[in-house]
Scaffold this motif. Sequence first.
Motif, PDB file in Angstrom:
ATOM      1  N   ASP A 188     -22.313 -19.207  -2.534  1.00  9.58           N
ATOM      2  CA  ASP A 188     -22.580 -20.445  -1.806  1.00  9.58           C
ATOM      3  C   ASP A 188     -23.081 -21.552  -2.720  1.00  9.58           C
ATOM      4  O   ASP A 188     -22.795 -22.729  -2.500  1.00  9.58           O
ATOM      5  CB  ASP A 188     -23.605 -20.204  -0.694  1.00  9.58           C
ATOM      6  CG  ASP A 188     -23.030 -19.369   0.434  1.00  9.58           C
ATOM      7  OD1 ASP A 188     -21.787 -19.276   0.538  1.00  9.58           O
ATOM      8  OD2 ASP A 188     -23.834 -18.814   1.222  1.00  9.58           O
ATOM      9  N   THR A 189     -23.829 -21.179  -3.766  1.00  6.41           N
ATOM     10  CA  THR A 189     -24.418 -22.198  -4.638  1.00  6.41           C
ATOM     11  C   THR A 189     -23.565 -22.525  -5.858  1.00  6.41           C
ATOM     12  O   THR A 189     -23.552 -23.656  -6.307  1.00  6.41           O
ATOM     13  CB  THR A 189     -25.818 -21.759  -5.130  1.00  6.41           C
ATOM     14  OG1 THR A 189     -25.702 -20.523  -5.824  1.00  6.41           O
ATOM     15  CG2 THR A 189     -26.768 -21.621  -3.964  1.00  6.41           C
ATOM     16  N   GLU A 190     -22.855 -21.553  -6.395  1.00  2.98           N
ATOM     17  CA  GLU A 190     -22.094 -21.759  -7.628  1.00  2.98           C
ATOM     18  C   GLU A 190     -20.599 -21.853  -7.340  1.00  2.98           C
ATOM     19  O   GLU A 190     -20.107 -21.243  -6.394  1.00  2.98           O
ATOM     20  CB  GLU A 190     -22.328 -20.603  -8.617  1.00  2.98           C
ATOM     21  CG  GLU A 190     -23.758 -20.445  -9.048  1.00  2.98           C
ATOM     22  CD  GLU A 190     -24.229 -21.539  -9.961  1.00  2.98           C
ATOM     23  OE1 GLU A 190     -23.399 -22.143 -10.665  1.00  2.98           O
ATOM     24  OE2 GLU A 190     -25.434 -21.796  -9.976  1.00  2.98           O
ATOM     25  N   THR A 191     -19.900 -22.599  -8.177  1.00  6.35           N
ATOM     26  CA  THR A 191     -18.445 -22.651  -8.092  1.00  6.35           C
ATOM     27  C   THR A 191     -17.872 -22.237  -9.437  1.00  6.35           C
ATOM     28  O   THR A 191     -18.283 -22.743 -10.480  1.00  6.35           O
ATOM     29  CB  THR A 191     -17.950 -24.074  -7.759  1.00  6.35           C
ATOM     30  OG1 THR A 191     -18.464 -24.978  -8.739  1.00  6.35           O
ATOM     31  CG2 THR A 191     -18.404 -24.496  -6.379  1.00  6.35           C
ATOM     32  N   VAL A 192     -16.965 -21.283  -9.397  1.00  8.79           N
ATOM     33  CA  VAL A 192     -16.314 -20.799 -10.615  1.00  8.79           C
ATOM     34  C   VAL A 192     -14.818 -20.956 -10.395  1.00  8.79           C
ATOM     35  O   VAL A 192     -14.201 -20.189  -9.671  1.00  8.79           O
ATOM     36  CB  VAL A 192     -16.684 -19.323 -10.897  1.00  8.79           C
ATOM     37  CG1 VAL A 192     -16.051 -18.852 -12.180  1.00  8.79           C
ATOM     38  CG2 VAL A 192     -18.182 -19.157 -10.949  1.00  8.79           C
ATOM     39  N   GLU A 193     -14.243 -21.984 -11.015  1.00  9.68           N
ATOM     40  CA  GLU A 193     -12.830 -22.287 -10.791  1.00  9.68           C
ATOM     41  C   GLU A 193     -11.909 -21.263 -11.453  1.00  9.68           C
ATOM     42  O   GLU A 193     -10.858 -20.942 -10.937  1.00  9.68           O
ATOM     43  CB  GLU A 193     -12.479 -23.686 -11.307  1.00  9.68           C
ATOM     44  CG  GLU A 193     -13.130 -24.814 -10.546  1.00  9.68           C
ATOM     45  CD  GLU A 193     -14.534 -25.115 -11.040  1.00  9.68           C
ATOM     46  OE1 GLU A 193     -14.886 -24.709 -12.170  1.00  9.68           O
ATOM     47  OE2 GLU A 193     -15.290 -25.730 -10.284  1.00  9.68           O
ATOM     48  N   GLU A 194     -12.323 -20.753 -12.634  1.00  8.70           N
ATOM     49  CA  GLU A 194     -11.438 -19.875 -13.398  1.00  8.70           C
ATOM     50  C   GLU A 194     -11.265 -18.503 -12.746  1.00  8.70           C
ATOM     51  O   GLU A 194     -10.318 -17.804 -13.036  1.00  8.70           O
ATOM     52  CB  GLU A 194     -11.970 -19.655 -14.819  1.00  8.70           C
ATOM     53  CG  GLU A 194     -12.195 -20.906 -15.608  1.00  8.70           C
ATOM     54  CD  GLU A 194     -13.668 -21.252 -15.701  1.00  8.70           C
ATOM     55  OE1 GLU A 194     -14.501 -20.347 -15.709  1.00  8.70           O
ATOM     56  OE2 GLU A 194     -13.968 -22.443 -15.753  1.00  8.70           O
TER      57      GLU A 194
END
Length: 147
Positions: free
Chosen positions: A121-127
Amino acid sequence: RARSPPLLRSTLKPEAARVRRLARERAGRRGRARARAGAATMDKATLTKLRVKVGVLRRAVKEHAMYTDEVAQLTAKGEELGPEHDRYRQNAQALDESKAMVLDVANRVADAREDLSAFLDTETVEEAEELCKEARKLIADAEALSA
């Protein structure tokens, strides 16, 4: 170490920022490459945290399934042996230990599920799109275990 008065400290901060900016401009490409490497390292650290949290939840779900199967096997074995058998008491102790482990692992699954869902919910990891999909699936599986 003596502290400088607040007024003096606030007047030095813009000067220090200006000196750092000039140093980066003088460094040219090298400075920009380092800045990009620092940003990539942050993403790499986030990706590593995600992998660890997914691994923790995956392992806890596996352990829960293993101990649940063990409880079923020991229950069947206890019924098969009967109370008059020599190994019945030993089997009952193993069954009690396995039941306790099921409760312990269920708590670990719940903690790992909450930790991973809060992280997503807090972090975004595109890879790591596939890893995020696996994480969401594991969270759903863990919720099914606790229900």
